[in-house]
Design an enzyme around this catalytic site. Structure first.
Site, PDB file in Angstrom:
ATOM      1  N   GLU A 134       0.828  -1.206   0.000  1.00  0.00           N
ATOM      2  CA  GLU A 134       0.000   0.000   0.000  1.00  0.00           C
ATOM      3  C   GLU A 134       0.867   1.263   0.000  1.00  0.00           C
ATOM      4  O   GLU A 134       0.677   2.179   0.795  1.00  0.00           O
ATOM      5  CB  GLU A 134      -0.982  -0.003   1.183  1.00  0.00           C
ATOM      6  CG  GLU A 134      -2.226   0.812   0.882  1.00  0.00           C
ATOM      7  CD  GLU A 134      -3.339   0.668   1.920  1.00  0.00           C
ATOM      8  OE1 GLU A 134      -4.349   1.354   1.746  1.00  0.00           O
ATOM      9  OE2 GLU A 134      -3.193  -0.132   2.875  1.00  0.00           O
ATOM     10  N   TYR A 178       0.009  -7.824  -1.352  1.00  0.00           N
ATOM     11  CA  TYR A 178      -1.072  -7.025  -0.762  1.00  0.00           C
ATOM     12  C   TYR A 178      -2.396  -7.508  -1.347  1.00  0.00           C
ATOM     13  O   TYR A 178      -2.788  -7.122  -2.444  1.00  0.00           O
ATOM     14  CB  TYR A 178      -0.850  -5.540  -1.065  1.00  0.00           C
ATOM     15  CG  TYR A 178      -1.947  -4.627  -0.577  1.00  0.00           C
ATOM     16  CD1 TYR A 178      -2.558  -4.825   0.659  1.00  0.00           C
ATOM     17  CD2 TYR A 178      -2.364  -3.540  -1.352  1.00  0.00           C
ATOM     18  CE1 TYR A 178      -3.561  -3.989   1.102  1.00  0.00           C
ATOM     19  CE2 TYR A 178      -3.361  -2.689  -0.912  1.00  0.00           C
ATOM     20  CZ  TYR A 178      -3.952  -2.906   0.311  1.00  0.00           C
ATOM     21  OH  TYR A 178      -4.950  -2.071   0.759  1.00  0.00           O
ATOM     22  N   ASP A 195       0.329  -7.970   3.607  1.00  0.00           N
ATOM     23  CA  ASP A 195      -1.009  -7.793   4.170  1.00  0.00           C
ATOM     24  C   ASP A 195      -1.948  -8.700   3.393  1.00  0.00           C
ATOM     25  O   ASP A 195      -2.311  -8.405   2.259  1.00  0.00           O
ATOM     26  CB  ASP A 195      -1.408  -6.321   4.029  1.00  0.00           C
ATOM     27  CG  ASP A 195      -2.820  -6.033   4.502  1.00  0.00           C
ATOM     28  OD1 ASP A 195      -3.499  -6.973   4.957  1.00  0.00           O
ATOM     29  OD2 ASP A 195      -3.251  -4.870   4.402  1.00  0.00           O
ATOM     30  N   ASN A 202      -4.971  -9.538   4.517  1.00  0.00           N
ATOM     31  CA  ASN A 202      -6.340  -9.098   4.801  1.00  0.00           C
ATOM     32  C   ASN A 202      -7.259 -10.226   5.287  1.00  0.00           C
ATOM     33  O   ASN A 202      -8.461 -10.230   5.018  1.00  0.00           O
ATOM     34  CB  ASN A 202      -6.946  -8.401   3.578  1.00  0.00           C
ATOM     35  CG  ASN A 202      -6.790  -6.885   3.668  1.00  0.00           C
ATOM     36  OD1 ASN A 202      -7.129  -6.276   4.676  1.00  0.00           O
ATOM     37  ND2 ASN A 202      -6.259  -6.288   2.613  1.00  0.00           N
ATOM     38  N   ASP A 262      -1.284   2.457  10.138  1.00  0.00           N
ATOM     39  CA  ASP A 262      -2.248   1.721  10.965  1.00  0.00           C
ATOM     40  C   ASP A 262      -1.867   0.244  11.044  1.00  0.00           C
ATOM     41  O   ASP A 262      -2.517  -0.524  11.752  1.00  0.00           O
ATOM     42  CB  ASP A 262      -3.675   1.889  10.450  1.00  0.00           C
ATOM     43  CG  ASP A 262      -3.829   1.553   8.977  1.00  0.00           C
ATOM     44  OD1 ASP A 262      -2.810   1.341   8.294  1.00  0.00           O
ATOM     45  OD2 ASP A 262      -4.979   1.506   8.497  1.00  0.00           O
TER      46      ASP A 262
END
Length: 289
Positions: free
Chosen positions: A70, A143, A183, A185, A282
């Site tokens: 990201e 990602y 990531d 998710n 984050d």
């Protein structure tokens, strides 16, 4: 726990001297390969991360290989000292859509890019996967999509999960050490999310996503953070900005470093650096040696 793991577990920045002591211990142990520290980090926009202290955190983490997700930029949009950072070999994989997604691989030693995307016909306009070779180790910055914004995005995510599984199985079968970082998710088990009961119907913790993650591991991958910490709640790698989730450590573990059997045989320890997820992004950086 190792000195490195103890340092990363703190909610304040670790003492840089601990990294030096740990690295020295690795250097002087007999081994058939050089020590390598690999860090994965969803920076939630690299330009913003640079303003929030990315450089200082990177110096404390001291990785040999850095897998970014990201990034939300092209290298031309970065300050000159970061578009081609001194001391790093870098390959950028920005998304075609401006300010969206994208990945990168940074290495202290020369890297060879092996592929972009998943080597299938699905394409990778979002810049979600880079695979490279660094000093005999194959690394992939990944990602995977989020499905939290609605059914259409969840359907898009599910397509990616279906595409990703056979690619990952082929990578796991490689004879060379392979590390996937990124990531994904998905929070795999109830240990990987603070409030499991209230998230059963939310993207990232849906039953079919969790079953998918189990199948992923069954193709030959080791989850290094879970191997390090065992059957405990957390440690988490992402926190919502709502309420006091970040301050109270009520998060999700959706950022992973996974290794195939040759990588697992060489693994030493793993850590999540929560401080980076409080100040810079984050998401927290995840590191293995």
């Amino acid at each position: 726990a190792s000195t490195l793991t103890q340092s990363f577990a703190e909610t304040t920045a670790p003492d840089p001297s601990s990294f030096i002591r740990h690295l020295s211990a690795l250097i002087f142990q007999p081994s058939s390969f050089l020590p390598m520290r690999i860090t994965t980090w969803n920076v939630n926009g690299l330009r913003a991360a640079l303003r929030k202290g990315f450089g200082d955190c990177l110096a404390q983490l001291a990785p040999d290989v850095l897998l970014l997700q990201e990034i939300r930029c092209t290298p031309e949009q970065l300050p000159a000292e970061w578009s081609a950072p001194v001391g790093w070999h870098v390959h950028w994989q920005p998304a075609q859509k401006p300010g969206y997604a994208g990945t990168a691989v940074w290495s202290r030693t020369p890297l060879e890019v092996l592929s972009l995307g998943l080597d299938d016909d699905g394409g990778d306009p979002d810049g979600r996967v880079i695979t490279a070779r660094v000093d005999g180790v194959i690394v992939a910055s990944v990602y995977l999509p989020s499905g939290s914004s609605g059914p259409e995005r969840q359907a898009y995510k599910d397509v990616w999960l279906d595409r990703f599984l056979p690619w990952a199985a082929r990578m796991a079968a490689r004879r060379a050490p392979v590390v996937i970082g990124g990531d994904l998710n998905v929070a795999h088990t109830e240990r990987d999310i603070f409030y499991a009961a209230g998230n059963q119907n939310n993207s990232g913790f849906l039953p079919h996503e969790r079953a998918w993650f189990s199948r992923l591991l069954e193709t030959g991958w080791t989850d290094f953070v879970r191997r390090q910490f065992g059957d405990v709640d957390g440690p988490y790698s992402w926190w919502s900005n709502r309420g006091q989730a970040r301050q109270l450590d009520r998060g999700w573990r959706i950022d992973y470093l996974l290794g195939n059997r040759p990588a697992a045989d060489r693994w030493r320890d793993a850590a999540i650096y929560r401080h980076g997820g409080l100040l810079v992004s984050d998401h927290a950086p995840v590191t293995i040696n």
